[in-house]
Design a protein around this motif. Structure first.
Motif, PDB file in Angstrom:
ATOM      1  N   GLY A 165      23.794  38.650 -15.961  1.00  0.00           N
ATOM      2  CA  GLY A 165      24.757  37.677 -15.474  1.00  0.00           C
ATOM      3  C   GLY A 165      25.500  36.956 -16.574  1.00  0.00           C
ATOM      4  N   PHE A 166      24.761  36.415 -17.553  1.00  0.00           N
ATOM      5  CA  PHE A 166      25.479  35.633 -18.560  1.00  0.00           C
ATOM      6  C   PHE A 166      26.263  36.517 -19.532  1.00  0.00           C
ATOM      7  CE2 PHE A 166      21.076  35.528 -20.510  1.00  0.00           C
ATOM      8  CZ  PHE A 166      21.361  36.174 -21.711  1.00  0.00           C
ATOM      9  N   VAL A 167      25.851  37.771 -19.719  1.00  0.00           N
ATOM     10  CA  VAL A 167      26.657  38.680 -20.545  1.00  0.00           C
ATOM     11  C   VAL A 167      27.979  38.993 -19.842  1.00  0.00           C
ATOM     12  CG1 VAL A 167      26.771  41.003 -21.538  1.00  0.00           C
ATOM     13  CG2 VAL A 167      24.658  39.681 -21.722  1.00  0.00           C
ATOM     14  N   LEU A 168      27.906  39.268 -18.539  1.00  0.00           N
ATOM     15  CA  LEU A 168      29.120  39.560 -17.775  1.00  0.00           C
ATOM     16  C   LEU A 168      30.017  38.329 -17.692  1.00  0.00           C
ATOM     17  CD1 LEU A 168      30.699  41.617 -16.104  1.00  0.00           C
ATOM     18  CD2 LEU A 168      29.359  40.914 -14.096  1.00  0.00           C
ATOM     19  N   ALA A 169      29.441  37.154 -17.474  1.00  0.00           N
ATOM     20  CA  ALA A 169      30.236  35.920 -17.400  1.00  0.00           C
ATOM     21  C   ALA A 169      30.960  35.657 -18.712  1.00  0.00           C
ATOM     22  CB  ALA A 169      29.339  34.741 -17.047  1.00  0.00           C
ATOM     23  N   HIS A 170      30.268  35.913 -19.821  1.00  0.00           N
ATOM     24  CA  HIS A 170      30.883  35.705 -21.133  1.00  0.00           C
ATOM     25  C   HIS A 170      32.052  36.678 -21.328  1.00  0.00           C
ATOM     26  CE1 HIS A 170      30.378  33.617 -24.983  1.00  0.00           C
ATOM     27  NE2 HIS A 170      30.778  34.725 -25.565  1.00  0.00           N
ATOM     28  N   TYR A 171      31.875  37.889 -20.882  1.00  0.00           N
ATOM     29  CA  TYR A 171      32.938  38.897 -21.009  1.00  0.00           C
ATOM     30  C   TYR A 171      34.157  38.519 -20.164  1.00  0.00           C
ATOM     31  CZ  TYR A 171      35.221  43.472 -21.128  1.00  0.00           C
ATOM     32  OH  TYR A 171      36.128  44.483 -21.293  1.00  0.00           O
ATOM     33  N   LEU A 172      33.905  38.019 -18.934  1.00  0.00           N
ATOM     34  CA  LEU A 172      34.992  37.642 -18.029  1.00  0.00           C
ATOM     35  C   LEU A 172      35.506  36.235 -18.291  1.00  0.00           C
ATOM     36  CD1 LEU A 172      33.501  39.056 -14.691  1.00  0.00           C
ATOM     37  CD2 LEU A 172      35.283  40.097 -16.110  1.00  0.00           C
ATOM     38  N   GLN A 173      34.842  35.507 -19.209  1.00  0.00           N
ATOM     39  CA  GLN A 173      35.221  34.139 -19.574  1.00  0.00           C
ATOM     40  C   GLN A 173      35.227  33.218 -18.355  1.00  0.00           C
ATOM     41  OE1 GLN A 173      38.960  34.578 -21.723  1.00  0.00           O
ATOM     42  NE2 GLN A 173      37.872  35.019 -23.625  1.00  0.00           N
ATOM     43  N   LEU A 174      34.120  33.254 -17.605  1.00  0.00           N
ATOM     44  CA  LEU A 174      33.975  32.436 -16.411  1.00  0.00           C
ATOM     45  C   LEU A 174      33.119  31.207 -16.696  1.00  0.00           C
ATOM     46  CD1 LEU A 174      33.188  35.154 -13.703  1.00  0.00           C
ATOM     47  CD2 LEU A 174      35.366  33.967 -14.077  1.00  0.00           C
ATOM     48  N   PRO A 175      33.438  30.051 -16.076  1.00  0.00           N
ATOM     49  CA  PRO A 175      32.474  28.943 -16.079  1.00  0.00           C
ATOM     50  C   PRO A 175      31.174  29.434 -15.454  1.00  0.00           C
ATOM     51  CG  PRO A 175      34.592  28.241 -15.188  1.00  0.00           C
ATOM     52  CD  PRO A 175      34.648  29.738 -15.312  1.00  0.00           C
ATOM     53  N   MET A 176      30.055  28.899 -15.915  1.00  0.00           N
ATOM     54  CA  MET A 176      28.776  29.485 -15.507  1.00  0.00           C
ATOM     55  C   MET A 176      27.763  28.402 -15.162  1.00  0.00           C
ATOM     56  SD  MET A 176      26.608  32.441 -17.472  1.00  0.00           S
ATOM     57  CE  MET A 176      26.712  31.588 -19.060  1.00  0.00           C
ATOM     58  N   VAL A 177      27.061  28.609 -14.034  1.00  0.00           N
ATOM     59  CA  VAL A 177      25.969  27.747 -13.595  1.00  0.00           C
ATOM     60  C   VAL A 177      24.715  28.600 -13.493  1.00  0.00           C
ATOM     61  CG1 VAL A 177      25.056  26.313 -11.729  1.00  0.00           C
ATOM     62  CG2 VAL A 177      27.474  26.145 -12.356  1.00  0.00           C
ATOM     63  N   TYR A 178      23.619  28.096 -14.056  1.00  0.00           N
ATOM     64  CA  TYR A 178      22.329  28.784 -13.974  1.00  0.00           C
ATOM     65  C   TYR A 178      21.488  28.212 -12.834  1.00  0.00           C
ATOM     66  CZ  TYR A 178      22.674  31.026 -18.621  1.00  0.00           C
ATOM     67  OH  TYR A 178      23.040  31.809 -19.692  1.00  0.00           O
ATOM     68  N   ASN A 179      20.920  29.094 -12.026  1.00  0.00           N
ATOM     69  CA  ASN A 179      19.800  28.749 -11.148  1.00  0.00           C
ATOM     70  C   ASN A 179      18.574  29.269 -11.878  1.00  0.00           C
ATOM     71  OD1 ASN A 179      17.916  28.403  -9.094  1.00  0.00           O
ATOM     72  ND2 ASN A 179      18.628  30.175  -7.930  1.00  0.00           N
ATOM     73  N   VAL A 180      17.826  28.385 -12.530  1.00  0.00           N
ATOM     74  CA  VAL A 180      16.934  28.833 -13.591  1.00  0.00           C
ATOM     75  C   VAL A 180      15.592  28.129 -13.569  1.00  0.00           C
ATOM     76  CG1 VAL A 180      17.979  27.128 -15.151  1.00  0.00           C
ATOM     77  CG2 VAL A 180      16.750  29.054 -16.133  1.00  0.00           C
ATOM     78  N   ARG A 181      14.568  28.870 -13.903  1.00  0.00           N
ATOM     79  CA  ARG A 181      13.347  28.290 -14.421  1.00  0.00           C
ATOM     80  C   ARG A 181      12.962  29.008 -15.708  1.00  0.00           C
ATOM     81  NH1 ARG A 181       7.244  27.478 -12.506  1.00  0.00           N
ATOM     82  NH2 ARG A 181       6.747  25.853 -14.022  1.00  0.00           N
ATOM     83  N   TRP A 182      13.077  30.347 -15.695  1.00  0.00           N
ATOM     84  CA  TRP A 182      12.761  31.147 -16.878  1.00  0.00           C
ATOM     85  C   TRP A 182      14.025  31.773 -17.435  1.00  0.00           C
ATOM     86  CZ3 TRP A 182       8.298  29.315 -17.476  1.00  0.00           C
ATOM     87  CH2 TRP A 182       7.477  29.066 -16.377  1.00  0.00           C
ATOM     88  N   ILE A 183      14.093  31.861 -18.743  1.00  0.00           N
ATOM     89  CA  ILE A 183      15.226  32.521 -19.362  1.00  0.00           C
ATOM     90  C   ILE A 183      14.709  33.469 -20.425  1.00  0.00           C
ATOM     91  CG2 ILE A 183      15.579  30.559 -20.924  1.00  0.00           C
ATOM     92  CD1 ILE A 183      18.594  31.318 -20.871  1.00  0.00           C
ATOM     93  N   LEU A 184      15.132  34.726 -20.333  1.00  0.00           N
ATOM     94  CA  LEU A 184      14.714  35.789 -21.246  1.00  0.00           C
ATOM     95  C   LEU A 184      13.214  35.978 -21.185  1.00  0.00           C
ATOM     96  CD1 LEU A 184      17.149  34.957 -24.176  1.00  0.00           C
ATOM     97  CD2 LEU A 184      17.445  36.553 -22.291  1.00  0.00           C
ATOM     98  N   MET A 185      12.412  35.250 -21.974  1.00  0.00           N
ATOM     99  CA  MET A 185      10.962  35.465 -21.828  1.00  0.00           C
ATOM    100  C   MET A 185      10.160  34.180 -21.893  1.00  0.00           C
ATOM    101  SD  MET A 185       8.959  36.939 -25.085  1.00  0.00           S
ATOM    102  CE  MET A 185       7.511  36.624 -24.091  1.00  0.00           C
ATOM    103  N   GLY A 186      10.783  33.053 -21.565  1.00  0.00           N
ATOM    104  CA  GLY A 186      10.038  31.815 -21.638  1.00  0.00           C
ATOM    105  C   GLY A 186      10.627  30.730 -20.759  1.00  0.00           C
TER     106      GLY A 186
END
Length: 533
Positions: A165-186
């Motif tokens: 998601g965040f790789v694609l958002a960065h490519y499309l230059q979109l504002p981004m909101v995370y629904n998150v508890r874990w990111i990558l491996m922590g």
């Protein structure tokens, strides 16, 4: 008449709120990249609410998704395919991972922690290799990328547990909101906020915020292992993708930190207090809701329990069953209780199963937890179930199996609301003793009732808070003013290593210069004294 005329503007304003809701919530095109499994369960809650407010949702899912439906009344889906040689975990993969984890837990505390962290890192790195190939395939699909650009999305909503998601958002230059508890491996907190290891336990350490010297050593070791795996093993996997599709110098971890807003699935009623940031909103328990009536057959079973009530047991969405010897011990303990038991279970029927236990392949967990006859919840410790138990004030007997589940149930135990057991060495007598303790000792129920009261005592329901902040980012086309500058700094600047080295060098030169001058002056004085003599 005068009074009525004075109230007309107020009435007109109130009517406007109901007649023209679109003025407050204009339709937006939101691109959603979720993570499968239990992560999807809570993402779907947010999507349904966004859909009810008129937003158009497009969900990118794997064509082999377990839980994300291809067709839905509240979103349009795009199914993407990975390469044929990809790593594709299925439910049996997690069962084998569970068996290794249970074997590791028979070792000493230090060894089991190191073994589990290394094994988990190895499995996650395999998954990341698959995700890398999937991202490459998306970028190579000109039709797909053209559709992404032409749709003119207003926002990316994603779960950064996986980086698609965040790789694609960065490519499309979109504002981004995370629904998150874990990111990558922590734990996401270690990514976006300062996290002093002296009192902030690393996920996987199974520690509380009150650590002695040896606990802090363990906490540091787990942090070093996770940091090493992230920077040395996982981040380099994306170097080729970044070099090929992004400007020179694009950094993978900086990309991961570029979200305008972090909707963190946590509540400090449950989490240990720790530092946070301005662009972080806590929405722990947002999926919780009042219980609904049970299906007729299940309601009849629950009512048959009389005054004794019922216990419910679930191991979540990924792990279907415990090892056979453990399930036999669990079933035998249940059979000796006067309570009725509803057990979400898939597998061979235990030979020790009693007449008081109902096996089902699925049940409405939230509705059962909210039923007045429910006395306790036997849970593996997934965050969705933990927050539902807190919301409905049901004490927990924890049987953690994988991932963050050990830390989750230990947090409840630290609050006095749970009893935690080791699944790999569980005996029938031990399990029965824990059940009776939670059922008969009122302190567990009282502790959970206090947590439930604190969790509910807030100015706004966490789901409403999540929707407000998503729409806040939409209205303002981002929230860059909340983004901390520290996320853009290299590590040696962030930790002031360069300043420390400069000051140390300056101090060293000053001391050297002082002693050099003193030595020269002393020699000069000695020479004068020699001439006088």
């Amino acid at each position: 008449m005068v009074q009525a005329s004075l109230n007309l503007p107020i009435l007109a304003s109130l009517c406007a709120l109901f007649i023209w809701p679109g003025e407050c919530h204009p339709k937006s095109n939101i691109l959603v990249v979720p993570v499968d499994g239990s992560h999807w369960v809570n993402m779907a809650v947010i999507l349904q609410e966004l859909h009810s407010r008129g937003h158009n949702l497009t969900v990118i899912r794997s064509h082999t998704s377990w839980y994300i439906p291809e067709k839905s009344p509240f979103y349009t889906s795009i199914s993407v395919k990975g390469r044929e040689d990809k790593f594709e975990p299925d439910l049996s993969f997690y069962d084998s991972m569970l068996r290794r984890c249970l074997e590791f837990r028979k070792s000493s505390r230090l060894l089991r922690t190191i073994h589990i962290q290394l094994d988990m890192g190895k499995m996650i790195s395999k998954g990341f290799k698959s995700i890398t190939r999937t991202i490459e395939l998306m970028f190579e699909d000109q039709v797909f990328m053209s559709m992404m650009r032409d749709t003119k999305f207003d926002l990316m909503l994603t779960d950064p547990g996986l980086p698609t998601g965040f790789v694609l958002a960065h490519y499309l230059q979109l504002p981004m909101v995370y629904n998150v508890r874990w990111i990558l491996m922590g734990d996401s907190h270690f990514t976006f906020a300062p996290s002093p290891l002296s009192y902030v336990p690393v996920t996987g350490s199974e520690l509380s915020d009150q650590m002695d010297f040896f606990d802090r050593i363990l906490n540091m070791l787990v942090h070093i292992i996770q940091t090493w795996q992230l920077h040395i093993i996982m981040s380099p996997l994306y170097r080729e993708v970044l070099d090929h599709y992004f400007p020179p110098g694009t950094d993978f971890l900086s990309m991961a930190l570029s979200a305008d807003l972090w909707l963190v699935r946590a509540d400090f009623v449950f989490e240990f207090p720790r530092p946070t940031m301005a662009n972080v909103v806590y929405i722990g328990g947002f999926q919780c809701r009042p219980s609904k009536p049970l299906p007729d057959d299940l309601e009849a079973f629950v009512q048959s329990s009389g005054d004794h009530g019922v216990l419910i047991m679930s191991l979540g969405t990924l792990i279907a069953a415990l090892p056979k010897e453990v399930t036999e011990a669990v079933a035998a303990a249940f059979a000796e209780l006067p309570q009725k038991v509803v057990w979400r279970y898939i597998g061979e029927r235990p030979s020790t199963l009693g007449n008081n236990t109902l096996l089902v392949d699925w049940f409405p967990q939230n509705d059962l937890l909210g039923h007045p006859k429910t006395r306790a919840f036997v849970a593996h410790g997934g965050t969705n179930g933990i927050y539902e138990a807190i919301y409905h004030a049901v004490p927990v007997v924890g049987l953690p199996l994988l991932f963050d589940q050990f830390d989750n149930v230990l947090r409840l135990q630290a609050r006095g609301a749970a009893r935690v057991l080791e699944a790999g060495t569980l005996t029938s007598a031990e399990f029965k003793d824990a059940l009776l303790d939670v059922l008969e000792n009122p302190s567990y129920k009282e502790a959970m009732q206090r947590l439930s009261h604190l969790h509910r005592d807030r100015p706004m329901h966490p789901l409403d808070s999540a929707i407000f902040w998503i729409e806040y980012v939409l209205r303002n086309k981002g929230a860059g003013h909340l983004h901390p500058e520290g996320h853009r700094l290299p590590w040696y600047v962030y930790h002031s290593v360069d300043v420390g080295l400069f000051l140390l060098t300056a101090l060293t030169l000053s001391v050297w210069l002082f002693f050099t001058v003193c030595r020269l002056m002393l020699r000069k004085v000695c020479r004068r004294k020699a001439k006088v003599e």
